[in-house]
Design an enzyme around this catalytic site. Sequence first.
Site, PDB file in Angstrom:
ATOM      1  N   CYS A   1     108.801 -32.464  99.359  1.00  0.00           N
ATOM      2  CA  CYS A   1     107.469 -33.118  99.641  1.00  0.00           C
ATOM      3  C   CYS A   1     107.164 -34.373  98.790  1.00  0.00           C
ATOM      4  O   CYS A   1     107.872 -34.535  97.705  1.00  0.00           O
ATOM      5  CB  CYS A   1     106.553 -32.095  98.807  1.00  0.00           C
ATOM      6  N   LEU A   2     106.704 -35.229  99.406  1.00  0.00           N
ATOM      7  CA  LEU A   2     106.434 -36.600  99.123  1.00  0.00           C
ATOM      8  C   LEU A   2     105.827 -36.428  97.519  1.00  0.00           C
ATOM      9  O   LEU A   2     105.868 -37.288  96.778  1.00  0.00           O
ATOM     10  CB  LEU A   2     105.732 -37.579  99.795  1.00  0.00           C
TER      11      LEU A   2
ATOM     12  N   GLN B   1      96.963 -36.390  99.877  1.00  0.00           N
ATOM     13  CA  GLN B   1      98.471 -36.997  99.303  1.00  0.00           C
ATOM     14  C   GLN B   1      98.028 -38.583  99.124  1.00  0.00           C
ATOM     15  O   GLN B   1      98.852 -39.140  98.361  1.00  0.00           O
ATOM     16  CB  GLN B   1      99.541 -36.751  99.993  1.00  0.00           C
TER      17      GLN B   1
ATOM     18  N   HIS C   1     103.312 -26.870 106.279  1.00  0.00           N
ATOM     19  CA  HIS C   1     103.255 -27.575 105.162  1.00  0.00           C
ATOM     20  C   HIS C   1     102.324 -28.430 105.131  1.00  0.00           C
ATOM     21  O   HIS C   1     101.504 -28.571 104.057  1.00  0.00           O
ATOM     22  CB  HIS C   1     104.521 -28.452 105.103  1.00  0.00           C
ATOM     23  N   GLU C   2     101.721 -29.214 106.104  1.00  0.00           N
ATOM     24  CA  GLU C   2     100.774 -30.015 106.032  1.00  0.00           C
ATOM     25  C   GLU C   2      99.441 -29.404 106.046  1.00  0.00           C
ATOM     26  O   GLU C   2      98.823 -29.768 105.312  1.00  0.00           O
ATOM     27  CB  GLU C   2     100.800 -31.060 107.202  1.00  0.00           C
TER      28      GLU C   2
ATOM     29  N   GLY D   1     105.543 -35.663 107.232  1.00  0.00           N
ATOM     30  CA  GLY D   1     104.261 -35.739 107.712  1.00  0.00           C
ATOM     31  C   GLY D   1     103.623 -36.208 106.462  1.00  0.00           C
ATOM     32  O   GLY D   1     104.084 -36.256 105.393  1.00  0.00           O
TER      33      GLY D   1
ATOM     34  N   HIS E   1      98.614 -28.479 102.632  1.00  0.00           N
ATOM     35  CA  HIS E   1      98.206 -29.353 101.664  1.00  0.00           C
ATOM     36  C   HIS E   1      96.638 -29.420 101.795  1.00  0.00           C
ATOM     37  O   HIS E   1      95.746 -29.796 100.631  1.00  0.00           O
ATOM     38  CB  HIS E   1      98.765 -30.775 102.044  1.00  0.00           C
TER      39      HIS E   1
HETATM   40 ZN    ZN Z   1     103.924 -32.445 101.212  1.00  0.00          ZN
END
Ligand code: ZN
Length: 191
Positions: free
Chosen positions: A103-104, A54, A145-146, A49, A149
């Site tokens: 995580c990206l 981000q 998680h999303e 995701g 963010h």
């Molecule tokens: Zn992440």
Amino acid sequence: MSVREVVQIGDPVLREASRELQPDEIGSPETQGLIDDLIDTRRATHGAGIAANQVGEAVRVAIVEVEEGNPRYPYKPPVPLTVMINPVLEPLGDETVEINEGCLSVPDLRGSLERHLAVRVRYLDRGGVEHEEVRRGLTAGTFQHEVDHLNGTLFVDRADPRTFATWEQFDRHQREQFVRRATRLVDEVGS
Ligand code: ZN
């Protein structure tokens, strides 16, 4: 539509609480273009995701999408493209489960943390239509998680620092055990 650069940990935009979108903003070319970019960027980077901050935009928009055999998280059950605007999560019950995440925005690090086993998620889709669904197991973890963010929280804040590992070391020392546990979890509670 384009693949955007993913902001990395240390950039203050990842630590902001992103703002809600007003109903009249949802159909705007800016918001629709942002959603297209998030989809393209997620697909190019193979996250599970991605949240708008981000890519540097502090608004409450996030997507979840897991393709079969995702190269970063091959053990995750597939999730069809879900575009969430102003998502709200509510834990269902007290049960938690330990999940290993990456995580990206946190390059080359994974760690283990407790997530709610099941959550109810409410959001508007890109057409402004309200949705309410229940997510479980690893998929519930991805949604948490999303939404984290959007509140300026990263998985490293919740993880036990003693579990931190590079992706290479995760593969070497933790993957087999985690994938066995994750597979059992998916079998037991679904997604
Ligand atoms: Zn992440």
